[in-house]
Structures are given as C-alpha cells and as structure tokens.
Write an enzyme that holds these catalytic residues in place. Structure first.
Site, PDB file in Angstrom:
ATOM      1  CG  ASN A   9      -1.732   1.421   1.125  1.00  0.00           C
ATOM      2  OD1 ASN A   9      -1.360   2.071   0.446  1.00  0.00           O
ATOM      3  ND2 ASN A   9      -2.577   1.042   2.374  1.00  0.00           N
ATOM      4  CD1 TRP A  10       3.717   0.677  -2.881  1.00  0.00           C
ATOM      5  CD2 TRP A  10       3.532   2.387  -5.036  1.00  0.00           C
ATOM      6  NE1 TRP A  10       4.005   0.223  -3.813  1.00  0.00           N
ATOM      7  CE2 TRP A  10       3.845   0.441  -4.947  1.00  0.00           C
ATOM      8  CE3 TRP A  10       3.528   3.159  -6.080  1.00  0.00           C
ATOM      9  CZ2 TRP A  10       4.395   0.214  -6.588  1.00  0.00           C
ATOM     10  CZ3 TRP A  10       4.001   2.056  -7.306  1.00  0.00           C
ATOM     11  CH2 TRP A  10       4.745   1.201  -7.492  1.00  0.00           C
ATOM     12  CE  LYS A  11      -0.607   2.884   4.909  1.00  0.00           C
ATOM     13  NZ  LYS A  11      -0.104   3.286   6.278  1.00  0.00           N
ATOM     14  CG  HIS A  95      -5.127   2.305   5.290  1.00  0.00           C
ATOM     15  ND1 HIS A  95      -5.372   2.984   6.071  1.00  0.00           N
ATOM     16  CD2 HIS A  95      -4.752   1.327   4.837  1.00  0.00           C
ATOM     17  CE1 HIS A  95      -4.039   2.537   6.486  1.00  0.00           C
ATOM     18  NE2 HIS A  95      -4.188   1.924   5.949  1.00  0.00           N
ATOM     19  CD  GLU A  97      -3.235   5.297   6.745  1.00  0.00           C
ATOM     20  OE1 GLU A  97      -2.714   5.587   5.467  1.00  0.00           O
ATOM     21  OE2 GLU A  97      -1.616   5.699   7.403  1.00  0.00           O
ATOM     22  CD  GLU A 167      -3.086  -2.526   7.148  1.00  0.00           C
ATOM     23  OE1 GLU A 167      -2.908  -2.815   7.006  1.00  0.00           O
ATOM     24  OE2 GLU A 167      -3.561  -1.604   7.547  1.00  0.00           O
ATOM     25  N   GLY A 173       2.481   2.246  10.571  1.00  0.00           N
ATOM     26  CA  GLY A 173       3.305   3.888  10.853  1.00  0.00           C
ATOM     27  C   GLY A 173       4.396   4.537  11.757  1.00  0.00           C
ATOM     28  CB  SER A 212       5.968  -1.134  11.783  1.00  0.00           C
ATOM     29  OG  SER A 212       5.047  -0.805  12.169  1.00  0.00           O
ATOM     30  N   GLY A 233       3.000  -1.179   4.210  1.00  0.00           N
ATOM     31  CA  GLY A 233       3.349   0.432   3.931  1.00  0.00           C
ATOM     32  C   GLY A 233       4.193   0.957   3.375  1.00  0.00           C
ATOM     33  N   GLY A 234       5.231   1.342   4.646  1.00  0.00           N
ATOM     34  CA  GLY A 234       6.500   2.418   4.743  1.00  0.00           C
ATOM     35  C   GLY A 234       7.529   1.447   3.774  1.00  0.00           C
TER      36      GLY A 234
HETATM   37  P1  13P Z   1       3.392  -0.089   7.638  1.00  0.00           P
HETATM   38  O1  13P Z   1       3.823  -0.624   6.943  1.00  0.00           O
HETATM   39  O2  13P Z   1       4.247   1.771   6.577  1.00  0.00           O
HETATM   40  O3  13P Z   1       2.707   0.608   8.932  1.00  0.00           O
HETATM   41  O4  13P Z   1       1.423   0.681   6.822  1.00  0.00           O
HETATM   42  C1  13P Z   1       0.159  -0.306   6.794  1.00  0.00           C
HETATM   43  C2  13P Z   1      -0.633   0.071   6.379  1.00  0.00           C
HETATM   44  O5  13P Z   1      -1.722   1.209   6.979  1.00  0.00           O
HETATM   45  C3  13P Z   1      -0.517  -0.778   5.693  1.00  0.00           C
HETATM   46  O6  13P Z   1      -2.157  -0.313   5.129  1.00  0.00           O
END
Ligand code: 13P
Length: 253
Positions: A9-11, A95, A97, A167, A173, A212, A233-234
């Site tokens: 998930n590149w956000k 998600h 967010e 999640e 994050g 994470s 994510g990251g």
């Molecule tokens: P991180 O891996 O950056 O914690 O993000 C997880 C996430 O929200 C994947 O959708």
C-alpha cells in the site's frame, strides 16, 4: 492451503519516475511461478502507468479505495468499473487512515466493499483497533463490529472473493509491530468468528497482517498459523525490503 499474499500500500507517495523504478525492481524480483501472490496499490493517478507496466507480469494491481456507487455525481471518487478498465484486481477498503482521517463509517466501508465484489475486484477489507481500544480490552469487539457491518450487507459468501487485513491502528506507521503472538490471537479470533457462520469460507479466506511489517520481522509474523501474508506500507516503497518480505512469505509455505 491458502496461498500467501503480500500487497504494498503505497499510500500518497511517488512520482512518475519513482513508480517506474519501483515497478521495474518488483517485476524483476517476482517470477511467473512465484508461490506468493504479490500486489501493489499505487495512488489512483499512477494506476494507468502501473497497469501498462505490469501488463503480462504476475504482479497484481490494486487501488487504495473504491467508490461506494456505480457512477454519477460523486466528486473525487473512482468507481470499481473504472478500476477494472485499468486491470485492477484488488481494492483496499476501510483502511484506518480512511476511517479516522476522512471519517469513513462502517456503512460506507460496507458499500465500498459491495461495489468491489459486484464488479469482480477483490476487496482487501481492513479492520483493527486503536491503542485506546486495545488497552480497554475491546480489540475483539472492535474487529467483530467492523467485520459484521460488512458481512451484514454483503453476506458471508462474499468472503470467498475477499481478503481481510488485520491492521492494528497503533502499529501503522509507528514502527511498533504487533508481536506474532498478538497478531495471531486476533487472526485466529477473526477466523473462528467466520467459521461460526461458514467453516469452509473460514478455512479459505486469507487474513493479512498490516502494521510496521518490515524485512526483519515479516518471517516471524508470516510463520503464524492464521497469518496469510501482509499489507505493507512504508517498507513497500523500497524494492529490496518489499521483495525480502515477499521472500519471507515464500519461506513459510
Ligand atoms: P506501515 O507498514 O507503514 O506501518 O503501514 C501499514 C499499512 O497501513 C498498510 O495498509
């Protein structure tokens, strides 16, 4: 046997150039006979570029959300049929967010999920508790109500065409990963809850962990019985780390 799935998930990250470089490296690192299914979810604007780049490769393309309606006056939204035109196979819905920063309710998430199902996109339904909810002992109740809201609308059978991502909000994050045991406990709970309605679907549905995940901790998480891969994510923005995570999933088969 559930095939592991690892999705990036590149956000809200990337440029045309960085997307090209990242996809070049991911495509080079995922073979046609990969035992792990691999996907990426770029921002909407890069989806046409990614569709072209990933054409003929085993890497699945996904979106970070999908509209809750078919078409019409819904400024800022992108419909499931539009995503299908660009070869999207996956769509993240719910998600945290989106839920916390943009106020998406359970009902809205359920409508988005339904649109994905109706159009043959695989929804990646995200559920998970905040730190406050965990500390109050509400983790199971929170994931239950988030899951129930969707299943009441779309039905238990829809899970045969969906993926769940657990999640925990406190792990996203933050660099604070759930321990494999903490994650497994919730994954097992989710699977049992589904099994109470349909044992076959419970045995078959993939439940990913997200929060994470990195190249150092992925293997211990994916080694747990009810963790079927990850939503990353990251670490999905760095090809080396992402491919190591994919490899970690392969090693747990
Ligand atoms: P991180 O891996 O950056 O914690 O993000 C997880 C996430 O929200 C994947 O959708």
């Amino acid at each position: 046997m559930r095939q592991p799935l690892v999705v990036g998930n590149w956000k809200m990250n990337g440029t045309r150039d960085s997307v090209r470089q990242l996809l070049d490296a991911i495509v080079a690192g995922v073979s046609a006979d990969s035992p792990v299914a691999v996907g990426v979810c770029p921002p909407y604007v890069f989806i046409p570029q990614a569709a072209q780049h990933l054409s003929g490769t085993p890497v699945l393309l996904g979106a970070q959300n999908v509209a809750d309606h078919e078409a019409g006056a819904y400024t800022g939204e992108v419909s499931a049929s539009m995503l299908k035109e660009f070869d999207c196979k996956l769509a993240i819905v719910g998600h945290s967010e989106r839920r916390s920063l943009y106020g998406e309710s359970d009902a809205l998430v359920a409508a988005r999920y339904q649109q994905a199902i109706d159009h043959g996109l695989t929804p990646l339904l995200c559920i998970g508790e905040t730190l406050e909810q965990r500390e109050a002992g509400e983790t199971f109740a929170v994931v239950d109500s988030q899951l129930d809201a969707v299943l009441e609308k779309a039905g238990i059978q829809s899970l045969s065409k969906a993926v769940i991502a657990y999640e925990p909000v406190w792990a996203i994050g933050t660099g604070k990963t759930a321990t494999p045991q903490q994650a497994q406990e919730v994954h097992a709970h989710i699977r049992q809850r589904i099994a109470a309605q349909d044992a076959d679907i419970a045995g078959q549905v993939r439940i990913l962990y997200g929060g994470s995940v990195n190249d150092a901790n992925a293997k211990s998480l994916f080694g747990m019985a009810d963790i079927d891969g990850g939503l990353i994510g990251g670490a999905s923005l760095k090809a080396d780390a992402f491919l190591t995570i994919v490899q970690s999933a392969a090693e747990t088969i």
